[in-house]
Motif scaffolding. Sequence first.
Motif, PDB file in Angstrom:
ATOM      1  N   PHE A 104       5.272  20.833  40.221  1.00 18.10           N
ATOM      2  CA  PHE A 104       5.038  20.168  38.835  1.00 18.10           C
ATOM      3  C   PHE A 104       5.755  20.100  38.079  1.00 18.10           C
ATOM      4  CE2 PHE A 104       1.391  23.108  40.715  1.00 18.10           C
ATOM      5  CZ  PHE A 104       0.329  22.589  40.261  1.00 18.10           C
ATOM      6  N   ILE A 105       5.708  19.467  36.766  1.00 16.80           N
ATOM      7  CA  ILE A 105       7.164  19.190  35.720  1.00 16.80           C
ATOM      8  C   ILE A 105       6.160  19.338  34.420  1.00 16.80           C
ATOM      9  CG2 ILE A 105       8.852  18.361  37.520  1.00 16.80           C
ATOM     10  CD1 ILE A 105       8.405  16.081  35.648  1.00 16.80           C
ATOM     11  N   LEU A 141      16.899   7.790  31.793  1.00 14.44           N
ATOM     12  CA  LEU A 141      17.393   9.187  31.026  1.00 14.44           C
ATOM     13  C   LEU A 141      16.955  10.525  31.552  1.00 14.44           C
ATOM     14  CD1 LEU A 141      19.570   8.558  28.496  1.00 14.44           C
ATOM     15  CD2 LEU A 141      20.068   9.072  30.081  1.00 14.44           C
ATOM     16  N   ASP A 142      15.179  10.028  31.023  1.00 15.18           N
ATOM     17  CA  ASP A 142      13.653  10.707  31.700  1.00 15.18           C
ATOM     18  C   ASP A 142      14.800  11.233  32.761  1.00 15.18           C
ATOM     19  OD1 ASP A 142      12.085  12.038  31.169  1.00 15.18           O
ATOM     20  OD2 ASP A 142      10.668  10.830  29.870  1.00 15.18           O
ATOM     21  N   ALA A 143      14.034  10.410  33.697  1.00 13.08           N
ATOM     22  CA  ALA A 143      14.126  10.409  35.045  1.00 13.08           C
ATOM     23  C   ALA A 143      15.119  10.906  35.200  1.00 13.08           C
ATOM     24  CB  ALA A 143      13.398   9.035  35.754  1.00 13.08           C
ATOM     25  N   LEU A 144      15.861  10.794  35.291  1.00 16.92           N
ATOM     26  CA  LEU A 144      17.244  11.233  35.629  1.00 16.92           C
ATOM     27  C   LEU A 144      17.642  12.587  35.255  1.00 16.92           C
ATOM     28  CD1 LEU A 144      20.435  10.333  37.095  1.00 16.92           C
ATOM     29  CD2 LEU A 144      21.203   9.997  35.070  1.00 16.92           C
ATOM     30  N   ASN A 145      17.094  13.561  34.028  1.00 14.02           N
ATOM     31  CA  ASN A 145      17.192  14.489  33.966  1.00 14.02           C
ATOM     32  C   ASN A 145      16.311  15.163  34.494  1.00 14.02           C
ATOM     33  OD1 ASN A 145      15.789  16.371  30.796  1.00 14.02           O
ATOM     34  ND2 ASN A 145      16.950  16.584  32.255  1.00 14.02           N
ATOM     35  N   ALA A 146      14.422  14.781  34.846  1.00 13.90           N
ATOM     36  CA  ALA A 146      13.554  15.276  35.631  1.00 13.90           C
ATOM     37  C   ALA A 146      14.073  15.767  37.237  1.00 13.90           C
ATOM     38  CB  ALA A 146      12.284  14.691  35.187  1.00 13.90           C
ATOM     39  N   CYS A 147      14.341  14.894  37.755  1.00 13.07           N
ATOM     40  CA  CYS A 147      14.781  15.082  38.675  1.00 13.07           C
ATOM     41  C   CYS A 147      15.917  15.779  39.884  1.00 13.07           C
ATOM     42  CB  CYS A 147      14.982  13.507  39.563  1.00 13.07           C
ATOM     43  SG  CYS A 147      16.244  12.809  39.549  1.00 13.07           S
ATOM     44  N   GLN A 148      16.695  15.875  38.376  1.00  9.82           N
ATOM     45  CA  GLN A 148      17.704  16.454  38.517  1.00  9.82           C
ATOM     46  C   GLN A 148      17.510  18.146  38.429  1.00  9.82           C
ATOM     47  OE1 GLN A 148      21.552  15.217  38.669  1.00  9.82           O
ATOM     48  NE2 GLN A 148      21.011  14.111  36.946  1.00  9.82           N
ATOM     49  N   THR A 149      16.498  18.813  37.256  1.00  7.15           N
ATOM     50  CA  THR A 149      16.868  19.962  36.454  1.00  7.15           C
ATOM     51  C   THR A 149      15.075  20.888  36.538  1.00  7.15           C
ATOM     52  OG1 THR A 149      15.947  19.160  34.557  1.00  7.15           O
ATOM     53  CG2 THR A 149      18.647  19.650  35.542  1.00  7.15           C
ATOM     54  N   HIS A 150      13.730  19.245  36.505  1.00  9.07           N
ATOM     55  CA  HIS A 150      12.678  20.779  36.361  1.00  9.07           C
ATOM     56  C   HIS A 150      11.787  20.901  37.527  1.00  9.07           C
ATOM     57  CE1 HIS A 150      12.583  17.884  31.397  1.00  9.07           C
ATOM     58  NE2 HIS A 150      13.911  19.417  31.778  1.00  9.07           N
ATOM     59  N   SER A 151      10.941  21.916  37.526  1.00 12.45           N
ATOM     60  CA  SER A 151      10.616  22.660  37.945  1.00 12.45           C
ATOM     61  C   SER A 151       9.213  23.533  37.495  1.00 12.45           C
ATOM     62  CB  SER A 151      11.086  23.044  38.786  1.00 12.45           C
ATOM     63  OG  SER A 151      10.171  23.917  40.302  1.00 12.45           O
ATOM     64  N   ILE A 152       8.204  23.764  37.532  1.00 16.19           N
ATOM     65  CA  ILE A 152       7.790  24.484  36.860  1.00 16.19           C
ATOM     66  C   ILE A 152       6.792  25.495  38.486  1.00 16.19           C
ATOM     67  CG2 ILE A 152       5.321  24.782  36.030  1.00 16.19           C
ATOM     68  CD1 ILE A 152       7.298  24.235  33.770  1.00 16.19           C
ATOM     69  N   ARG A 185      13.996  16.999  48.017  1.00 17.94           N
ATOM     70  CA  ARG A 185      12.648  17.507  47.213  1.00 17.94           C
ATOM     71  C   ARG A 185      13.116  17.534  46.294  1.00 17.94           C
ATOM     72  NH1 ARG A 185       9.547  22.529  47.541  1.00 17.94           N
ATOM     73  NH2 ARG A 185       9.053  21.755  50.005  1.00 17.94           N
ATOM     74  N   MET A 186      12.454  17.252  45.116  1.00 12.56           N
ATOM     75  CA  MET A 186      12.550  17.798  43.949  1.00 12.56           C
ATOM     76  C   MET A 186      12.528  18.697  43.001  1.00 12.56           C
ATOM     77  SD  MET A 186      12.135  14.253  41.749  1.00 12.56           S
ATOM     78  CE  MET A 186      10.154  13.186  41.810  1.00 12.56           C
ATOM     79  N   PRO A 187      13.312  19.271  42.390  1.00  8.85           N
ATOM     80  CA  PRO A 187      14.687  18.424  41.402  1.00  8.85           C
ATOM     81  C   PRO A 187      15.601  18.899  42.323  1.00  8.85           C
ATOM     82  CG  PRO A 187      14.101  21.257  41.053  1.00  8.85           C
ATOM     83  CD  PRO A 187      12.479  20.452  42.077  1.00  8.85           C
ATOM     84  N   LEU A 188      16.678  17.789  42.893  1.00 13.59           N
ATOM     85  CA  LEU A 188      17.358  17.693  43.828  1.00 13.59           C
ATOM     86  C   LEU A 188      18.554  18.974  44.115  1.00 13.59           C
ATOM     87  CD1 LEU A 188      18.079  14.117  43.062  1.00 13.59           C
ATOM     88  CD2 LEU A 188      17.163  14.434  44.893  1.00 13.59           C
ATOM     89  N   ASP A 189      18.333  19.963  45.633  1.00  9.81           N
ATOM     90  CA  ASP A 189      19.039  20.762  45.155  1.00  9.81           C
ATOM     91  C   ASP A 189      20.791  20.312  45.741  1.00  9.81           C
ATOM     92  OD1 ASP A 189      20.113  22.729  45.734  1.00  9.81           O
ATOM     93  OD2 ASP A 189      18.823  23.515  47.841  1.00  9.81           O
ATOM     94  N   THR A 190      21.525  20.932  44.897  1.00  8.84           N
ATOM     95  CA  THR A 190      23.088  19.820  45.047  1.00  8.84           C
ATOM     96  C   THR A 190      23.693  21.043  45.614  1.00  8.84           C
ATOM     97  OG1 THR A 190      23.248  21.263  42.360  1.00  8.84           O
ATOM     98  CG2 THR A 190      23.251  19.027  43.023  1.00  8.84           C
ATOM     99  N   ALA A 191      22.617  22.637  46.180  1.00  5.31           N
ATOM    100  CA  ALA A 191      23.611  23.698  46.806  1.00  5.31           C
ATOM    101  C   ALA A 191      24.221  22.929  48.337  1.00  5.31           C
ATOM    102  CB  ALA A 191      22.295  24.826  46.842  1.00  5.31           C
TER     103      ALA A 191
END
Length: 722
Positions: free
Chosen positions: A336-337, A635-646, A712-718
């Motif tokens: 969810f976002i 920019l909206d999509a780039l932000n959401a796929c990297q940092t947004h999660s509910i 999986r989004m958000p993309l897990d950079t770890a």
Amino acid sequence: MTIQMNRRNFLFASAAVGGGLYLGISPQAAEAAEAGQLNAWVVIAPDNRIRIMASNPEVGQGIRTSLPMVIAEELDADWAKLEVVPTIADSKVYGRQVAGGSQAMATQYELMRKVGASARGLIVQAAATAWGVPAAELTTAKAMVMHAASRRAAPYGQFATAASALPAPDAASVPVKNPKDFKLIGTFQPGVNNRTIVAGKQAYGIDAVLPGMLHAAFEKPPVQGAKVKSADLAKAKAMSGVRDAFIVPGTDEYEGLSAGVAVIADTTWHAQRARTALNVQWTDSPAAFQSTATWEKLAGEAKGKPPAMAVHSSGDVSAAMARAAKRISADYAYPFIPHVPLEPINCTAQVIGDKVEIWAPTQNPEPGRAAVAKTLGVPLENVTIHMMRVGGGFGRRLQNDYMVEAAWIARAAGRPVKLTWTREDDITQDFLRPGGWHYLEAGLDAAGRCIAWDNHFISHGRDGKFARAANIGASDFPAGIVADFRVGATVLPLIHTTGFLRAPANNAFGFVTQGFIDELAHAAGQDPLQFRRDFLGAPRFIGDPAARGSYNTGRMRAVLDKAAAMAGWGRKLPARTGLGIAFHFSHLGYFANVIEASVAKDGTVKVVKIWVAGDVGRQIVNPAGAINQVQGSILDALNACQTHSITFADGAIEQRNFGDVPLARMDQTPPIEVAFLTPDYPVTGLGEPAYPAVAPALANAIFAATGVRLRRMPLDTALLKA
């Protein structure tokens, strides 16, 4: 503030389903009409001042600039001197007034051309009569009428009153310009409100002020569906600046008026401060079962079972899989976002008797009018909605729950009231983009061609039916591309509200399909660009060309090739740097993105640059606005796929503010190069179609740089640490 014009003063216009425009006026309306009112969108005063009405909600997509530009072009007005005036919400006059679905240009471009051309025709006819010359001998430019033979010239205003009394022309026969003669359309123009925005003078919804207005805060349950058990109203009422506090019982309708406690005060600060003293106790809610951990468990269990419902099936997937030279499977997921528009949810309302007047930053006013009328028990025609400039919507303001709340509270208060939500309200009470899981399998033949595709899609809903914006369509890509193709679905229980977010469904499906296609390319040992070109096949329509969901593979290949050429696809790159490519068809627009990304040894991802190629038909009305729309989507999509999660626990959303769902900062913004192809197809919209290909292009670039596939989004950079 918006300008409300008397309804009698309009020449009514409506668009038929088939796209026709009908202009008409009754004798009574003609007598009452404002001098120089040529139709519902054009007013020309005797002093040659021209007003063009902007009838669509403005949420930053630039529609209050681009559609008036279309009218002004055909009117031959002087763009630098005319005034653009926003209207009230009135679908009986203006037809569709919605900021959603990227539909404004698709449905109104040709209509607005006719509007402008019809108004110009009335002026020319009035001038021809006044001068006693054939209308065919007259030309127009910059709001002037010229007759070359007699060397006469006069401003439109000189003929406006006479023109407004003429019968409306037959729109079907009104000639419009050849696009090669455009002087305004296709030129870079700043937004009509840019200067007022930069100067801090633009009136957004949150800026509405009425005489005697009070301010409201509304405490709602953390778990949707709960009711108020108790609240310390006396403590809140005793605080300075507070006028009243009372319980809102709410309705039992799903997505109806929420139960809660309203606080009325002299300022928003006083109202919010008193809200913290309410100590509301809530009843149990049927939504208390909601839990991200539980849903993950249920989705995992469903993976090993047949889908609960069939969505689409063509060919024989099982047989095709059995003869495949190679079978590839992958699991994709997204959460969810939230929408998180920068302007907090707000609405100002005034209720006098059975008359309701509302000032709202809404994307979709008519359903709000209906909901207010139903909840308050007043006639629909007694609800007036002023469409204020919207400080971001992204689909959240398609729902009008805040409008109903403000109207109910204003009636209870007996005073005009401005309701303002906090950022915590924004996030916890959002109509979220639904999450989902895709369990995919595909079969490749010996030549590496995809011959079978199977997708078990899992998302959310109630009673076995998808929640709003959670469904997958039978014709969604790549249906029609792969002969042996199957999609089945399973629905997990959900009560929390969901809604449309920029490029609904596509914002997630693009990530899944384009990520998986990239996997197929690598499994086949082929270049991802060439694999996609072969996957799309020969230029053709997939589906019925007259249907909204059909698409042209040739147009898609063209933007794919353009984006690849812009980025220099195939060039040598530094270590741990990769190019990712993706395409998507959404909301009648064709877009392809190439992203260059580098990955540090600690897993940090840097987007070096993005190249975007788009096709939304034969004409870009305002290139300045169009480029802004595409860059904003990226920019909206780039932000959401990297940092947004509910996430949910015990029925409630766990995230609260921007610290939990951060927005990108200026220093995180990469350069974005945009190019448009303009083949000879109808003009369509730009608010959404550039969004879906962003997340997969980034994930594919990361894979190219590291060999690690993020599904999986958000993309897990770890997972990217060297």
